[in-house]
Design an enzyme around this catalytic site. Sequence first.
Site, PDB file in Angstrom:
ATOM      1  N   GLY A  87       0.862  -1.638  -0.128  1.00 38.51           N
ATOM      2  CA  GLY A  87      -0.228   0.513   0.074  1.00 38.51           C
ATOM      3  C   GLY A  87       1.202   0.993   0.107  1.00 38.51           C
ATOM      4  N   GLY A  88       0.280   2.078   0.738  1.00 39.20           N
ATOM      5  CA  GLY A  88       0.876   3.243   0.746  1.00 39.20           C
ATOM      6  C   GLY A  88       1.932   3.572   1.478  1.00 39.20           C
TER       7      GLY A  88
ATOM      8  N   GLY B   2      24.151  14.955 -28.207  1.00 37.78           N
ATOM      9  CA  GLY B   2      23.517  16.154 -26.756  1.00 37.78           C
ATOM     10  C   GLY B   2      24.621  15.589 -25.922  1.00 37.78           C
ATOM     11  N   ALA B   3      25.360  13.878 -25.781  1.00 35.88           N
ATOM     12  CA  ALA B   3      25.434  13.653 -24.747  1.00 35.88           C
ATOM     13  C   ALA B   3      27.012  13.878 -24.375  1.00 35.88           C
ATOM     14  CB  ALA B   3      26.120  12.135 -25.069  1.00 35.88           C
TER      15      ALA B   3
HETATM   16  C1  HXC Z   1      -3.641  -4.852  10.667  1.00 39.15           C
HETATM   17  C2  HXC Z   1      -2.520  -6.750   9.741  1.00 39.15           C
HETATM   18  C3  HXC Z   1      -2.235  -5.466   8.566  1.00 39.15           C
HETATM   19  C4  HXC Z   1      -3.166  -4.840   8.704  1.00 39.15           C
HETATM   20  C5  HXC Z   1      -1.240  -7.899   8.898  1.00 39.15           C
HETATM   21  N1  HXC Z   1      -2.249  -7.513   9.741  1.00 39.15           N
HETATM   22  N2  HXC Z   1      -1.807  -6.614   7.575  1.00 39.15           N
HETATM   23  N3  HXC Z   1      -3.421  -5.825  10.979  1.00 39.15           N
HETATM   24  N4  HXC Z   1      -3.657  -4.084   9.637  1.00 39.15           N
HETATM   25  N5  HXC Z   1      -2.813  -3.855   6.819  1.00 39.15           N
HETATM   26  C6  HXC Z   1      -1.676  -8.842  10.524  1.00 39.15           C
HETATM   27  C7  HXC Z   1      -3.107  -9.953  10.015  1.00 39.15           C
HETATM   28  O1  HXC Z   1      -4.196  -9.670  10.340  1.00 39.15           O
HETATM   29  C8  HXC Z   1      -1.339 -11.144  11.020  1.00 39.15           C
HETATM   30  O2  HXC Z   1      -3.088 -10.890  12.341  1.00 39.15           O
HETATM   31  C9  HXC Z   1      -0.627 -10.805  10.758  1.00 39.15           C
HETATM   32  O3  HXC Z   1      -0.910  -9.487  10.164  1.00 39.15           O
HETATM   33  C10 HXC Z   1      -0.357 -11.183  10.011  1.00 39.15           C
HETATM   34  O4  HXC Z   1      -1.031 -11.538   8.568  1.00 39.15           O
HETATM   35  P1  HXC Z   1      -0.854 -12.649   7.598  1.00 39.15           P
HETATM   36  O5  HXC Z   1      -1.786 -12.273   6.529  1.00 39.15           O
HETATM   37  O6  HXC Z   1      -1.147 -13.940   8.416  1.00 39.15           O
HETATM   38  O7  HXC Z   1       0.357 -12.676   7.268  1.00 39.15           O
HETATM   39  P2  HXC Z   1       1.131 -13.175   5.845  1.00 39.15           P
HETATM   40  O8  HXC Z   1      -0.043 -14.036   5.187  1.00 39.15           O
HETATM   41  O9  HXC Z   1       2.948 -13.157   5.335  1.00 39.15           O
HETATM   42  O10 HXC Z   1       0.401 -11.580   4.918  1.00 39.15           O
HETATM   43  C11 HXC Z   1       0.999 -11.171   5.191  1.00 39.15           C
HETATM   44  C12 HXC Z   1       0.806  -9.632   3.755  1.00 39.15           C
HETATM   45  C13 HXC Z   1      -0.594 -10.103   4.766  1.00 39.15           C
HETATM   46  C14 HXC Z   1       0.736  -9.482   2.900  1.00 39.15           C
HETATM   47  C15 HXC Z   1       0.947  -7.969   4.757  1.00 39.15           C
HETATM   48  O11 HXC Z   1      -1.270  -9.431   6.256  1.00 39.15           O
HETATM   49  C16 HXC Z   1      -1.013  -8.465   3.666  1.00 39.15           C
HETATM   50  O12 HXC Z   1      -1.931  -8.363   2.867  1.00 39.15           O
HETATM   51  N6  HXC Z   1      -1.976  -7.188   4.727  1.00 39.15           N
HETATM   52  C17 HXC Z   1      -2.676  -6.485   4.337  1.00 39.15           C
HETATM   53  C18 HXC Z   1      -1.605  -5.893   3.052  1.00 39.15           C
HETATM   54  C19 HXC Z   1      -2.358  -4.109   2.506  1.00 39.15           C
HETATM   55  O13 HXC Z   1      -3.562  -4.472   2.014  1.00 39.15           O
HETATM   56  N7  HXC Z   1      -1.719  -3.144   3.683  1.00 39.15           N
HETATM   57  C20 HXC Z   1      -2.683  -1.914   2.811  1.00 39.15           C
HETATM   58  C21 HXC Z   1      -3.465  -1.179   3.751  1.00 39.15           C
HETATM   59  S1  HXC Z   1      -3.448   0.582   2.916  1.00 39.15           S
HETATM   60  P3  HXC Z   1      -3.255 -11.967  12.911  1.00 39.15           P
HETATM   61  O14 HXC Z   1      -3.787 -11.452  14.476  1.00 39.15           O
HETATM   62  O15 HXC Z   1      -4.011 -13.335  11.839  1.00 39.15           O
HETATM   63  O16 HXC Z   1      -1.973 -13.007  13.023  1.00 39.15           O
HETATM   64  C22 HXC Z   1      -2.101   1.762   3.470  1.00 39.15           C
HETATM   65  C23 HXC Z   1      -2.619   2.836   3.169  1.00 39.15           C
HETATM   66  C24 HXC Z   1      -1.522   3.902   3.239  1.00 39.15           C
HETATM   67  O17 HXC Z   1      -1.751   0.742   3.876  1.00 39.15           O
HETATM   68  C25 HXC Z   1      -1.909   4.683   2.998  1.00 39.15           C
HETATM   69  C26 HXC Z   1      -0.355   5.924   2.907  1.00 39.15           C
HETATM   70  C27 HXC Z   1      -0.628   6.611   2.152  1.00 39.15           C
END
Ligand code: HXC
Length: 513
Positions: free
Chosen positions: A168-169, A403-404
């Site tokens: 994500g971000g 140019g280079a």
């Molecule tokens: C809360 C999260 C989390 C999140 C993971 N977890 N991402 N909790 N917020 N963003 C938690 C899971 O619930 C899980 O908790 C533990 O972390 C491990 O995650 P798993 O999914 O079991 O691990 P894995 O299979 O290794 O996958 C990792 C991952 C996946 C690829 C990172 O968790 C995932 O896709 N997470 C979301 C990624 C995402 O889309 N982030 C973007 C958010 S938006 P438990 O309790 O089960 O152990 C963003 C915008 C930012 O970031 C803005 C800035 C401009």
Amino acid sequence: MGVAYEKFLERQKQLEQQYSAEYYEKQHNRGKLTARERILLLFDQGSFEEIDAFVPPVGVTFGKTTKAFGDGVIAGFGTIGGRQVYAYSQDFNVLGGSLGTTHAAKIVKVQDMALKTGLPVIGLIDSGGARIQEGVASLNGYANIFRRNVLASGVVPQISAIMGPAAGGAVYSPALTDFVFMTEGTSYMFVTGPDVVRQVLNENVTPDQLGGAKVHTSKSGVAQFVYSDDANTILGIKKLLTYLPSNNIENPPYVANDDPTDRVEEALRDIVPEDPDKPYDVRDVITLITDKGRFFEVSENYAPNIIVGFARLGGYVIGIIANQPKVMAGSLDIDSSVKAARFINFCDSFNIPIVTFEDVPGFLPGTDQEHQGIIRNGAKLLYAYTRATVPKITVVLRKSYGGAYIVMNSKGIGGDYNFAWPTAEIAVMGPDGAIAILFRKELAEAADPVALKKELVAKYRNEVANPYIADEKGFIDEVIDPAVTRAKIFRVLKSLDKKSVSLPRRKHGNTPL
Ligand code: HXC
């Protein structure tokens, strides 16, 4: 001390209990070191001072919470090779290293302290991004971090190492920093993950195919360094730091060595092949000229038609830009222009003199490059060289056309010292193109156009495409014996030690983007 001390010890014990055998095992099973192990490897033994170890997460909602001390990030400062550095390390074991309110506040504190004290910041990233259950507060946490990344840019070096997911971000904090490291096989960065890609585009990709270390170090150029595992990534960060000053008002560290600055290197006389179309490896030139064994290449796998990296000369750090005749004849395309421009900007921000080794037939022609914006992107390189006020030296090894010629730190855009080897070919264009344009009619009417072209090309090489016209006009300061290049560069660098240039007053220039 009695009860008060016991309470203090009890608290410490609770923190230690957080780091159980199971805690280590979970992360090791993922092929990664824990956040804590990474910090201990990064800093000199016993030097790390952790701050905010006990801050709890804010009351999270939506049924998913944690009681972990520190809210999933270890933050603090210590010494690396004896120099003070700030760092934070995200803990994937705590809610997937996701960034909640207090997690963000800890990173911001480290950034603020680093900026206030003029010290580098290293971020070890292993995070699922914004903590979903903390909602907009976690987005604001990222916003606060990004703002500090921008404020610190060009003031203190900022290094990110992706050692797990960066989704994500969350990718934008590393992208705003100076250098990004990745670990092979266990790290990935993407704005939208494979699931979204599948839903929106019906395209099946693995995280590694979408944003793994190979993709970002060779295709997208987002990351500059890749190492085989966490421990080696951390060694790489430490090595990079040896070339960097702590901030923009210091010089990079001087490290004395016994390589004589006036070392004569006769092998340099034979490095450029007689045949002007034959390639050679410009890395051989770099290693023969710089202090032995001290070239640290940056973005090695991205745009390999230009080589950039740090080296030492007489113990002083220099930044090197070199066209690579071995790849695409060393021509400048979009990727190589942007790669070199970014490196120049870094060197200029942090007082690192720039030494350019030039052998470039020109910008890469073609619809593909033109339509993707070689004009806009080539302008980035031109802008970066021209704006840079650090000492700038060019050595023309062979081709320097069109140019280079101008872009690669020519005298006209502000080169301080411009040398050429006797093999240099400096002209508006290469012999084939020039003869085709100047003698189009004669060649069309000639009885033997091939023989005429050959004769004219030889004449052009002899009379036009050589270093002596530029030398006589002062665009080249001196045509030098390649064997003494090291001594020449060292001497002029010493003479430029106190170089001072002031630019016109302005808020900031409008860099081509
Ligand atoms: C809360 C999260 C989390 C999140 C993971 N977890 N991402 N909790 N917020 N963003 C938690 C899971 O619930 C899980 O908790 C533990 O972390 C491990 O995650 P798993 O999914 O079991 O691990 P894995 O299979 O290794 O996958 C990792 C991952 C996946 C690829 C990172 O968790 C995932 O896709 N997470 C979301 C990624 C995402 O889309 N982030 C973007 C958010 S938006 P438990 O309790 O089960 O152990 C963003 C915008 C930012 O970031 C803005 C800035 C401009």
